[in-house]
Design an enzyme around this catalytic site. Structure first.
Site, PDB file in Angstrom:
ATOM      1  N   CYS A  75      11.236   1.713   8.924  1.00  0.00           N
ATOM      2  CA  CYS A  75      12.330   1.267   9.795  1.00  0.00           C
ATOM      3  C   CYS A  75      13.456   2.285   9.703  1.00  0.00           C
ATOM      4  CB  CYS A  75      12.822  -0.105   9.333  1.00  0.00           C
ATOM      5  SG  CYS A  75      14.238  -0.718  10.262  1.00  0.00           S
ATOM      6  N   HIS A 113       8.265  -5.877  15.231  1.00  0.00           N
ATOM      7  CA  HIS A 113       9.303  -5.299  14.367  1.00  0.00           C
ATOM      8  C   HIS A 113      10.678  -5.366  15.053  1.00  0.00           C
ATOM      9  CE1 HIS A 113      10.634  -2.048  11.410  1.00  0.00           C
ATOM     10  NE2 HIS A 113      11.610  -2.043  12.313  1.00  0.00           N
ATOM     11  N   GLU A 114      10.712  -4.985  16.330  1.00  0.00           N
ATOM     12  CA  GLU A 114      12.005  -4.930  17.038  1.00  0.00           C
ATOM     13  C   GLU A 114      12.533  -6.327  17.369  1.00  0.00           C
ATOM     14  OE1 GLU A 114      13.352  -2.204  16.756  1.00  0.00           O
ATOM     15  OE2 GLU A 114      11.593  -0.946  16.456  1.00  0.00           O
ATOM     16  N   HIS A 155      14.256  -7.647  14.472  1.00  0.00           N
ATOM     17  CA  HIS A 155      15.626  -7.136  14.331  1.00  0.00           C
ATOM     18  C   HIS A 155      16.620  -8.030  15.078  1.00  0.00           C
ATOM     19  CE1 HIS A 155      15.687  -3.383  12.127  1.00  0.00           C
ATOM     20  NE2 HIS A 155      14.700  -2.865  12.824  1.00  0.00           N
TER      21      HIS A 155
HETATM   22 CO    CO Z   1      13.491  -1.259  12.309  1.00  0.00          CO
END
Ligand code: CO
Length: 198
Positions: free
Chosen positions: A112, A154-155, A158
């Site tokens: 990341c 993953h995004e 976030h």
């Molecule tokens: Co990331």
């Protein structure tokens, strides 16, 4: 040279907030379009394959992703095939919702830009469907498997204040040089076995 769009590093609270939805009428404004441009620029200069607005300190539900062929040059053909990874043109998702397709999960090393210099094994769904608005405010849905599905998970994490370190196989956590030296070019099945992962 100093980067023009520094990426917020872990420890900053913005990475732990639930990001706010974007109002549809805001999307075509110059300010919002400038944010998109900044996000794409920051992702490319890092370089990375995805970026979420909180990583620029903006707590809004926006993500960009792009997997350019140059970024895949450090992986072998076998590694790319195992990851189901190929070039993905730039895509923008605003206010995305993500749904896993099926139960199957796959575990690979992941890093990341906000946890710079490290990587760990992270299990992710192999296939997902994401719906949201694009950069013009048009509704879009994308069903995808393999590496782009991992990037999306993953995004979207976030945007909920979640980092991969919350999901990782923690014993596998290491610096990028260590991970590369130990596992670069190795079949995923052997890498997983090292850490007792399926
Ligand atoms: Co990331």
């Amino acid at each position: 040279m100093e980067k023009e769009n520094p990426i917020v590093q872990t420890g900053h609270e913005v990475l732990r907030l639930q990001a706010q939805p974007v109002r549809a009428e805001e999307i075509r404004t110059p300010d919002f379009q400038a944010l998109l441009t900044r996000m794409v620029t920051a992702m490319r200069e890092a370089p990375g394959v995805g970026l979420a607005a909180p990583q620029l300190g903006v707590s809004l539900q926006v993500l960009v992703l792009e997997d350019r062929v140059e970024l895949q040059a450090t992986l072998t053909k076998e590694e790319l095939a195992e990851r189901e990874r190929g070039p993905v043109p730039l895509r923008v998702f605003i206010n995305p919702t993500l749904t896993p397709i099926g139960e199957e999960q796959v575990t690979f090393f992941e890093g990341c830009l906000s946890v710079a210099g490290y990587a760990a094994l992270v299990p992710r769904f192999r296939e997902v469907e994401v719906s949201g608005l694009d950069e013009r405010g048009q509704p879009v849905t994308w069903r995808v498997k393999g590496w782009p599905a991992r990037i999306l998970q993953h995004e979207v994490d976030h945007l909920k204040g979640t980092l991969y370190v919350d999901r990782m196989v923690s014993v596998s956590f290491g610096t990028l040089p260590q991970v590369k030296a130990r596992f670069g070019g190795k079949p995923a099945v052997d890498v997983r076995k090292t850490f007792g992962v399926e």
